[in-house]
Each structure stands twice: as structure tokens, then as C-alpha cells.
Scaffold this motif. Structure first.
Motif, PDB file in Angstrom:
ATOM      1  N   ARG A   1     -11.447 -14.978  17.431  1.00  0.00           N
ATOM      2  CA  ARG A   1     -10.344 -15.478  18.247  1.00  0.00           C
ATOM      3  C   ARG A   1      -9.816 -14.387  19.184  1.00  0.00           C
ATOM      4  NH1 ARG A   1      -5.206 -17.737  15.051  1.00  0.00           N
ATOM      5  NH2 ARG A   1      -4.965 -15.533  14.689  1.00  0.00           N
TER       6      ARG A   1
ATOM      7  N   LYS B   1     -12.890 -21.314  24.867  1.00  0.00           N
ATOM      8  CA  LYS B   1     -11.957 -21.497  23.748  1.00  0.00           C
ATOM      9  C   LYS B   1     -12.546 -22.427  22.695  1.00  0.00           C
ATOM     10  CE  LYS B   1      -7.921 -21.106  26.723  1.00  0.00           C
ATOM     11  NZ  LYS B   1      -6.784 -21.846  27.288  1.00  0.00           N
TER      12      LYS B   1
ATOM     13  N   PHE C   1     -13.603 -21.815  18.833  1.00  0.00           N
ATOM     14  CA  PHE C   1     -13.070 -22.689  17.788  1.00  0.00           C
ATOM     15  C   PHE C   1     -14.197 -23.199  16.891  1.00  0.00           C
ATOM     16  CE2 PHE C   1     -12.198 -27.109  16.477  1.00  0.00           C
ATOM     17  CZ  PHE C   1     -11.177 -26.858  15.573  1.00  0.00           C
TER      18      PHE C   1
ATOM     19  N   TYR D   1      -7.695 -25.195   9.776  1.00  0.00           N
ATOM     20  CA  TYR D   1      -7.552 -24.754  11.167  1.00  0.00           C
ATOM     21  C   TYR D   1      -8.032 -25.855  12.099  1.00  0.00           C
ATOM     22  CZ  TYR D   1      -7.368 -21.256  14.925  1.00  0.00           C
ATOM     23  OH  TYR D   1      -7.047 -20.549  16.057  1.00  0.00           O
TER      24      TYR D   1
ATOM     25  N   HIS E   1      -5.600 -24.035  17.283  1.00  0.00           N
ATOM     26  CA  HIS E   1      -6.325 -23.014  18.049  1.00  0.00           C
ATOM     27  C   HIS E   1      -5.840 -22.972  19.498  1.00  0.00           C
ATOM     28  CE1 HIS E   1      -9.576 -20.402  19.248  1.00  0.00           C
ATOM     29  NE2 HIS E   1      -9.940 -21.263  20.179  1.00  0.00           N
TER      30      HIS E   1
END
Length: 123
Positions: free
Chosen positions: A29, A45, A49, A61, A66
Motif C-alpha cells: 500500500r 490502486k 488492492f 480489508y 483501501h
């Protein structure tokens, strides 16, 4: 009183606590925001994830979590700048208030307060 729970001599694997990512997931991350000077794309992103979701202990999660974390990282510099500017504005405002008070209540050339001079003057 006896302890009724059986004692296990084997060490249990560390269970992930909800809200706490394993270090490997945090590293994935954090790479999003340490390698580039501009914010990552949505595709980058989501790729990060998906890598995080493959790590054991990250069942909790979610995509929303996220993207919210990513948004916070992107807004962080603006928040810091605003907070710093707010601190400076308070100092300037206090100095301005002191000068304004001197102008309003201080004497003019004739010895009368400026406020009364301004009220006497008609356009």
C-alpha cells in the motif's frame, strides 16, 4: 481455582486484528505513494488492492477501505498546508487587530479619536 482452559504448548499463528494490516500488505500500500510524485491512477490502486487481498489475514480489508486510505494520503499535503496557513493567519489577524484598534481609538493630528473624526465627516 483451576484454570479450565487447556494450555497449548504450540504457538498459535498471529491472527490479524481487524483494522490492522500485516506488514507485507502495508508495504504494498505504501509503495503507491513513495515512488511517484503524483497520485497513482485508479488502476494502480486497484492492482495494489488485489495484491493485498491475496495475503492471509486481510479478509476484512474492503475496496472502500483501501480507496478511503488512498484518498486520505492524497489529501494529506493539502491538510498540512491548510493547518500551517491557519496558524499563520491567526498571528496576522492578531497583529492586524492590534493595529486596527490603534487606528480606531488613537488620536489624529488634532488630538481627537479617529472614530469621532470619521463620524463627523459627511460626504
Amino acid at each position: 481455582m483451576r484454570n479450565l482452559r487447556p494450555q497449548s504448548s504450540k504457538a498459535k499463528p498471529q491472527e490479524s486484528v481487524r483494522g490492522s494490516l500485516p506488514q507485507e500488505a502495508r508495504d504494498i500500500r505504501n509503495v503507491l505513494y513513495t515512488t511517484e510524485s503524483h497520485p497513482p491512477t485508479l488502476a494502480a490502486k486497484l492492482t495494489a488492492f488485489n495484491k493485498i487481498k491475496k495475503i492471509p489475514g486481510t479478509d476484512w480489508y474492503k475496496r472502500h477501505t483501501h480507496l478511503t486510505w488512498c484518498s486520505g494520503k492524497e489529501c494529506e499535503p493539502a491538510r498540512k498546508a491548510a493547518k500551517a496557513a491557519q496558524g499563520k493567519a491567526v498571528v496576522v489577524q492578531e497583529e492586524g487587530a492590534q493595529e486596527g484598534a490603534a487606528l480606531q481609538d488613537g488620536p489624529n493630528l488634532h488630538g481627537a479619536p479617529l472614530r469621532s473624526f470619521l463620524h463627523r465627516r459627511k460626504p
